[in-house]
Write a protein that holds these residues in place. Sequence first.
Motif, PDB file in Angstrom:
ATOM      1  N   PRO A 100       0.839  -1.206   0.000  1.00  0.00           N
ATOM      2  CA  PRO A 100       0.000   0.000   0.000  1.00  0.00           C
ATOM      3  C   PRO A 100       0.873   1.255   0.000  1.00  0.00           C
ATOM      4  N   PRO A 101       0.384   2.364  -0.543  1.00  0.00           N
ATOM      5  CA  PRO A 101       1.127   3.630  -0.511  1.00  0.00           C
ATOM      6  C   PRO A 101       1.175   4.170   0.914  1.00  0.00           C
ATOM      7  N   ILE A 102       2.365   4.286   1.473  1.00  0.00           N
ATOM      8  CA  ILE A 102       2.489   4.721   2.870  1.00  0.00           C
ATOM      9  C   ILE A 102       2.317   6.220   3.022  1.00  0.00           C
ATOM     10  N   CYS A 103       2.408   6.933   1.903  1.00  0.00           N
ATOM     11  CA  CYS A 103       2.302   8.400   1.996  1.00  0.00           C
ATOM     12  C   CYS A 103       0.898   8.845   2.400  1.00  0.00           C
ATOM     13  N   GLN A 104      -0.062   7.938   2.286  1.00  0.00           N
ATOM     14  CA  GLN A 104      -1.408   8.295   2.740  1.00  0.00           C
ATOM     15  C   GLN A 104      -1.433   8.475   4.249  1.00  0.00           C
ATOM     16  N   GLN A 105      -0.501   7.765   4.949  1.00  0.00           N
ATOM     17  CA  GLN A 105      -0.421   7.896   6.392  1.00  0.00           C
ATOM     18  C   GLN A 105       0.722   8.818   6.820  1.00  0.00           C
ATOM     19  N   PHE A 106       1.863   8.750   6.107  1.00  0.00           N
ATOM     20  CA  PHE A 106       3.038   9.564   6.459  1.00  0.00           C
ATOM     21  C   PHE A 106       3.257  10.651   5.397  1.00  0.00           C
ATOM     22  N   ASP A 107       2.293  11.564   5.323  1.00  0.00           N
ATOM     23  CA  ASP A 107       2.384  12.589   4.291  1.00  0.00           C
ATOM     24  C   ASP A 107       3.543  13.556   4.536  1.00  0.00           C
TER      25      ASP A 107
END
Length: 521
Positions: free
Chosen positions: A480-487
């Motif tokens: 999953p794209p982690i940037c959705q949580q660690f923007d």
Amino acid sequence: MASTLRNIHGKRSNFQSEYTGNGGSKRRNLHDDDTDHNVIGSEDTVYRYLCPVKKTGSIIGKGGEIAKQIRSETKSNMRINEALPGCEERVVTIYSTSDELNHFGEDGELVCPALDALFKVHDMVVADSNDNEDDDDGDEDLVGKQMVTVRMLVPSDQIGCVIGKGGQVIQKLRTETNAQIRVIKDNLPPCALTLSHDELLQIIGEPLVVREALYQVASLLHDNPSRFQHSLLSSPSTMYQPGGMLMCAPLTGSHRNYTARRDLADATEFCVCFICPAENVGGVIGKGGGFINQIRQETGATIRVNTSETEEDDSIIFISSKEIKKMEEAKQIEVGETSSSTPSRKVITLEPKLVIKKGISTLGFVFRLFAVFGTIGSALAMGTTQESVVSLTQLVLLKAKYSDLPTLMFFVVANAVAGGYLVLSLPVSIFHIISTKAKTSRIILLAIDTVMLALVSCGASAATATVYLAHEGNTTANWPPICQQFDGFCERISGSLIGSFCAVILLMLVVINSGISLSRH
């Protein structure tokens, strides 16, 4: 007594002078058993009498018989230089030692041979003038009233004995002899020598008056020899003489004559001399003077080879020229304040190639300086990136750090190493601006710059792949794209990538700049 001189090829040959007769110019050897020394000593007496071209026949004679007779009777040496284009006079150089003395005049006064020969030449020239006047006018009364002009070349360091302090000596001569005596420093004839800084001595008056004034002047010159005497056998004409002397016409007739034969705005004379072994002189001169004449043509310099002033195994090569500054040359920058009356000006020519080289080196320094900010800034931004978030679904604390991913660690190391190297290379880059001729250090710097470019490019490329996965994820691998949580984390590492790629571009420009700079050496 016969005398010979070793020529430039190590042989010994009699001196030959050039004379013009029967409407043509050819070389005649005026020496049978009696030859003149091709050397003027520091204590010798030297006179350079200017003889009108039309009257040189009266002192040369058919086949040079009269000139031989003068030498024989006076035991002096005499050389008549060839006529120069546009010059109405020929230089008659008369010289001798004072070891032997001659009886002179009705009183039998003892004088040096050169003075005796000078008056024989003068009397012949005046007699020839009288004959011409008789033929033209047929009036005997005019002969006694005829005005005679004597012109002699005198080195600048010797003319002072004729002028005297405050002009006292020359004024006394004028009063005692009633002759018009002048020392002319400007508009000298083309036959004047630049090396000795010739000045023109002119005596005008009736024959007996001029003769008395000439005797007084010749006596003064005899008592005060010039330090330029060794060069007075030179002729401003371009010719090769077997005695080992090579002469070339100066750019102007004299160092003060700025209008003779060349239109010069400003000219400064430079002269250099050096010793050359006798066995190497032939390579400088070439067969028949071919090499040295080619150098004269290509450079415009005056080159003279003299074998008479040094030991037997050496020769002296004199090179002189007038460096010209024309008014219309805008590239020349005048240094200092100069007066319009100053005959020469010091100028510095700003060479375009030097300006370009310094400009290239300065531009390389600017690229290198900005690359420092790009690499070190990216390393710091990436190395200080971390973020913690709480997962509401799993009730756990999640952390994201650059050290969790090897590609991001490699990115930090690569940019830190490149940034440290660039900082250390800045002083070398400044040195290249100052010293545009440095080559070895440029090659070393170019090689290391290329390695650093490759290192930073690899680090940025590896980090780019990781950042892409952080933003987009991978459905095939179920990442999953982690940037959705660690923007915040993703924004920070994305900014570091941009800075690093800017550094890559700057390093490419540095390498290209270094290559261009090396290609101009």
